[in-house]
Design a protein around this motif. Structure first.
Motif, PDB file in Angstrom:
ATOM      1  N   ARG A  58      13.132  -6.516  -5.450  1.00  0.00           N
ATOM      2  CA  ARG A  58      12.688  -5.778  -4.276  1.00  0.00           C
ATOM      3  C   ARG A  58      12.185  -6.740  -3.214  1.00  0.00           C
ATOM      4  O   ARG A  58      11.702  -7.816  -3.523  1.00  0.00           O
ATOM      5  CB  ARG A  58      11.524  -4.833  -4.611  1.00  0.00           C
ATOM      6  CG  ARG A  58      11.855  -3.639  -5.471  1.00  0.00           C
ATOM      7  CD  ARG A  58      10.620  -2.732  -5.537  1.00  0.00           C
ATOM      8  NE  ARG A  58      10.295  -2.191  -4.225  1.00  0.00           N
ATOM      9  CZ  ARG A  58       9.062  -2.128  -3.718  1.00  0.00           C
ATOM     10  NH1 ARG A  58       8.025  -2.574  -4.403  1.00  0.00           N
ATOM     11  NH2 ARG A  58       8.853  -1.606  -2.524  1.00  0.00           N
ATOM     12  N   TYR A  59      12.306  -6.336  -1.962  1.00  0.00           N
ATOM     13  CA  TYR A  59      11.600  -7.057  -0.904  1.00  0.00           C
ATOM     14  C   TYR A  59      10.951  -6.037   0.034  1.00  0.00           C
ATOM     15  O   TYR A  59      11.434  -4.914   0.196  1.00  0.00           O
ATOM     16  CB  TYR A  59      12.538  -7.994  -0.130  1.00  0.00           C
ATOM     17  CG  TYR A  59      13.611  -7.323   0.697  1.00  0.00           C
ATOM     18  CD1 TYR A  59      13.364  -6.875   2.000  1.00  0.00           C
ATOM     19  CD2 TYR A  59      14.895  -7.135   0.176  1.00  0.00           C
ATOM     20  CE1 TYR A  59      14.356  -6.271   2.762  1.00  0.00           C
ATOM     21  CE2 TYR A  59      15.894  -6.531   0.920  1.00  0.00           C
ATOM     22  CZ  TYR A  59      15.616  -6.114   2.205  1.00  0.00           C
ATOM     23  OH  TYR A  59      16.594  -5.503   2.960  1.00  0.00           O
ATOM     24  N   LEU A  60       9.837  -6.432   0.592  1.00  0.00           N
ATOM     25  CA  LEU A  60       9.095  -5.606   1.548  1.00  0.00           C
ATOM     26  C   LEU A  60       8.969  -6.384   2.839  1.00  0.00           C
ATOM     27  O   LEU A  60       8.594  -7.563   2.837  1.00  0.00           O
ATOM     28  CB  LEU A  60       7.699  -5.276   0.997  1.00  0.00           C
ATOM     29  CG  LEU A  60       6.763  -4.518   1.956  1.00  0.00           C
ATOM     30  CD1 LEU A  60       7.244  -3.067   2.123  1.00  0.00           C
ATOM     31  CD2 LEU A  60       5.319  -4.545   1.463  1.00  0.00           C
ATOM     32  N   ILE A  61       9.299  -5.744   3.935  1.00  0.00           N
ATOM     33  CA  ILE A  61       9.067  -6.318   5.261  1.00  0.00           C
ATOM     34  C   ILE A  61       7.797  -5.683   5.823  1.00  0.00           C
ATOM     35  O   ILE A  61       7.679  -4.452   5.901  1.00  0.00           O
ATOM     36  CB  ILE A  61      10.249  -6.029   6.208  1.00  0.00           C
ATOM     37  CG1 ILE A  61      11.533  -6.662   5.643  1.00  0.00           C
ATOM     38  CG2 ILE A  61       9.954  -6.561   7.605  1.00  0.00           C
ATOM     39  CD1 ILE A  61      12.776  -6.269   6.404  1.00  0.00           C
ATOM     40  N   ALA A  62       6.832  -6.510   6.163  1.00  0.00           N
ATOM     41  CA  ALA A  62       5.577  -6.037   6.755  1.00  0.00           C
ATOM     42  C   ALA A  62       5.380  -6.738   8.098  1.00  0.00           C
ATOM     43  O   ALA A  62       6.083  -7.720   8.408  1.00  0.00           O
ATOM     44  CB  ALA A  62       4.414  -6.319   5.824  1.00  0.00           C
ATOM     45  N   ARG A  63       4.469  -6.261   8.878  1.00  0.00           N
ATOM     46  CA  ARG A  63       4.216  -6.817  10.212  1.00  0.00           C
ATOM     47  C   ARG A  63       2.755  -7.238  10.349  1.00  0.00           C
ATOM     48  O   ARG A  63       1.846  -6.580   9.846  1.00  0.00           O
ATOM     49  CB  ARG A  63       4.549  -5.792  11.294  1.00  0.00           C
ATOM     50  CG  ARG A  63       5.997  -5.360  11.313  1.00  0.00           C
ATOM     51  CD  ARG A  63       6.899  -6.399  11.909  1.00  0.00           C
ATOM     52  NE  ARG A  63       8.325  -6.046  11.786  1.00  0.00           N
ATOM     53  CZ  ARG A  63       9.319  -6.787  12.272  1.00  0.00           C
ATOM     54  NH1 ARG A  63       9.040  -7.886  12.945  1.00  0.00           N
ATOM     55  NH2 ARG A  63      10.567  -6.397  12.096  1.00  0.00           N
ATOM     56  N   THR A  64       2.555  -8.339  11.051  1.00  0.00           N
ATOM     57  CA  THR A  64       1.200  -8.807  11.321  1.00  0.00           C
ATOM     58  C   THR A  64       0.551  -7.921  12.368  1.00  0.00           C
ATOM     59  O   THR A  64       1.237  -7.371  13.246  1.00  0.00           O
ATOM     60  CB  THR A  64       1.194 -10.271  11.800  1.00  0.00           C
ATOM     61  OG1 THR A  64       1.995 -10.363  13.005  1.00  0.00           O
ATOM     62  CG2 THR A  64       1.775 -11.189  10.741  1.00  0.00           C
ATOM     63  N   PRO A  65      -0.773  -7.769  12.317  1.00  0.00           N
ATOM     64  CA  PRO A  65      -1.462  -6.914  13.296  1.00  0.00           C
ATOM     65  C   PRO A  65      -1.478  -7.557  14.680  1.00  0.00           C
ATOM     66  O   PRO A  65      -1.319  -8.750  14.825  1.00  0.00           O
ATOM     67  CB  PRO A  65      -2.878  -6.797  12.719  1.00  0.00           C
ATOM     68  CG  PRO A  65      -3.049  -7.984  11.855  1.00  0.00           C
ATOM     69  CD  PRO A  65      -1.683  -8.305  11.295  1.00  0.00           C
ATOM     70  N   ALA A  86       0.955 -16.745  12.668  1.00  0.00           N
ATOM     71  CA  ALA A  86       2.140 -16.014  13.111  1.00  0.00           C
ATOM     72  C   ALA A  86       1.844 -15.231  14.381  1.00  0.00           C
ATOM     73  O   ALA A  86       0.695 -14.920  14.700  1.00  0.00           O
ATOM     74  CB  ALA A  86       2.611 -15.061  12.010  1.00  0.00           C
ATOM     75  N   ARG A  87       2.886 -14.923  15.095  1.00  0.00           N
ATOM     76  CA  ARG A  87       2.742 -14.116  16.304  1.00  0.00           C
ATOM     77  C   ARG A  87       2.382 -12.674  15.942  1.00  0.00           C
ATOM     78  O   ARG A  87       2.623 -12.219  14.832  1.00  0.00           O
ATOM     79  CB  ARG A  87       4.055 -14.118  17.094  1.00  0.00           C
ATOM     80  CG  ARG A  87       4.471 -15.486  17.619  1.00  0.00           C
ATOM     81  CD  ARG A  87       5.775 -15.397  18.389  1.00  0.00           C
ATOM     82  NE  ARG A  87       6.244 -16.718  18.789  1.00  0.00           N
ATOM     83  CZ  ARG A  87       7.392 -16.953  19.432  1.00  0.00           C
ATOM     84  NH1 ARG A  87       8.167 -15.920  19.735  1.00  0.00           N
ATOM     85  NH2 ARG A  87       7.746 -18.177  19.743  1.00  0.00           N
ATOM     86  N   ARG A  88       1.841 -11.983  16.902  1.00  0.00           N
ATOM     87  CA  ARG A  88       1.537 -10.574  16.697  1.00  0.00           C
ATOM     88  C   ARG A  88       2.825  -9.803  16.464  1.00  0.00           C
ATOM     89  O   ARG A  88       3.810  -9.951  17.207  1.00  0.00           O
ATOM     90  CB  ARG A  88       0.812 -10.011  17.926  1.00  0.00           C
ATOM     91  CG  ARG A  88       0.372  -8.564  17.774  1.00  0.00           C
ATOM     92  CD  ARG A  88      -0.429  -8.119  18.978  1.00  0.00           C
ATOM     93  NE  ARG A  88      -0.899  -6.746  18.822  1.00  0.00           N
ATOM     94  CZ  ARG A  88      -1.651  -6.099  19.717  1.00  0.00           C
ATOM     95  NH1 ARG A  88      -2.012  -6.725  20.837  1.00  0.00           N
ATOM     96  NH2 ARG A  88      -2.030  -4.868  19.484  1.00  0.00           N
TER      97      ARG A  88
END
Length: 284
Positions: free
Chosen positions: A277-284, A154-156
Motif C-alpha cells: 500500500r501507499y498513502l499520499i498525504a499533504r503538508t499543512p 517541504a513546501r506547503r
C-alpha cells in the motif's frame, strides 16, 4: 521488504547479532531493493514526478528510488542512517567511475532529515518514505520521528508518500516472515515482525499532522534466482535480527529455507506474490 523489508531495527534487549553490515548492504542493493520498483514507478507516475520536482527521500537505502526519480529529471536529496547503504548509493548516483555522468542536482546526506536543510533553498515538493512499515512492532514510531524533521523542509501542500505492507492474506511473504516471530519469541522485544494493520499508514500521517490525499495498492512480487538468494535478500531487510539474537544465524537460515520451500518453483527460482500500500498525504 526497503526501507523494507525493510527497516534495519535491532532488538532492544539482548546482544545484537553479529552481522557483516557491508555484505548486508550489498545484498539489499543487489537482491532485495529491486522488489519495490513497481511501488516507485506507480508513485512517480501518479504524482507526475519530473524536472519540477524537488524530492527528499527518507531512508533512501542504496539509492534505487532516487535513481529512478533522476531519470525523470527530478532534483533529489537522499538521507539514510546506514553508512554502508549510503556508500552504495553514492556509487550508484554520484560516481563517474560507474559509467554514468555525475548528477549535479543529487545530494546524499548521512544522518537525519534535518541534516539536509540548506539555508535559502526552496522547499521540497515531494517527500518519500518508501521503506514499508507495518511489519515490525513499533516501526511507525520511528517513521513519525523522521517525518517530524522532514515536513518543515517541504513546501506547503507538498506530497508526502508513505508505504506499507498490504493485507497478510495478499502477501505470500507473510508466511515466511512468521519465522522471525517464532524464533524471536524468547526475547519478546518490540522489534519483532507482526502482520500489517489496515490503518498503519493513516495513523502515522495523523500523528505527523499530515492530510491524507489518496492511496493505492501495488503488486510487488518477491522473485529470487534460488533459495540461497532469497535467504540473503530477506535477511538484508533486518527483519530477522531479533531471531538471530534469540537463536543464531545457522538456525535462522535453516528455518527460512524450510519456510521458502512452498514458494520454490520447478526451475529452482523462488516466487512470492505480494501487495503493498501507499498513502499520499499533504503538508499543512
Amino acid at each position: 521488504m526497503t526501507p523494507t523489508l525493510v527497516r534495519q531495527h535491532l532488538p532492544h534487549a539482548g546482544a545484537a547479532p553479529r552481522v557483516d553490515l557491508r555484505a548486508r548492504a550489498r545484498d539489499w542493493s543487489e537482491i532485495q531493493e529491486r522488489m519495490l520498483v513497481p511501488l516507485y514507478e506507480a508513485v512517480y507516475e501518479r504524482l507526475d514526478v519530473g524536472p519540477a520536482t524537488r524530492l527528499l527521500g527518507l531512508g533512501c537505502g542504496s539509492g534505487l528510488s532516487l535513481l529512478m526519480a533522476t531519470a525523470r529529471g527530478a532534483a533529489v536529496t537522499g538521507v539514510d542512517a546506514s553508512p554502508e547503504r549510503m556508500t552504495l548509493a553514492r556509487e550508484r548516483l554520484l560516481s563517474e567511475a560507474s559509467g554514468t555522468r555525475t548528477r549535479p542536482q543529487t545530494r546524499l546526506v548521512d544522518g537525519s532529515p534535518r541534516d539536509t536543510a540548506e539555508p535559502g533553498a526552496p522547499g521540497y515538493t515531494l517527500v518519500t518514505a518508501f521503506e514499508p512499515i507495518g511489519c515490525l512492532a513499533g516501526d511507525s514510531e520511528g517513521l513519525a520521528g523522521l517525518l517530524a524533521e522532514a515536513t518543515p523542509l517541504a513546501r506547503r501542500g507538498a506530497a508526502v508518500v508513505l508505504a506499507g505492507w498490504g493485507p497478510p492474506e495478499r502477501c505470500a511473504t507473510a508466511s515466511v516472515m512468521r519465522v522471525a516471530t517464532k524464533l524471536a519469541e524468547p526475547l519478546r522485544t518490540p522489534g519483532n515482525w507482526r502482520p500489517a494493520c489496515r490503518d498503519d499508514l493513516e495513523d502515522v500521517a495523523h500523528r505527523a499532522g499530515l492530510r491524507p490525499d489518496g492511496s493505492g495498492r501495488v503488486a510487488c512480487p518477491f522473485g529470487y534466482a534460488d533459495v540461497e538468494s532469497a535467504v540473503r535478500g530477506l535477511k538484508s531487510t533486518g527483519l530477522f535480527d531479533a531471531a538471530m539474537t534469540a537463536t543464531d544465524q545457522v538456525q535462522v537460515d535453516k528455518e527460512l529455507t524450510e519456510a521458502l520451500h512452498p514458494h520454490r518453483r520447478q526451475d529452482g527460482t523462488v516466487w512470492m506474490p505480494n501487495v503493498f500500500r501507499y498513502l499520499i498525504a499533504r503538508t499543512p
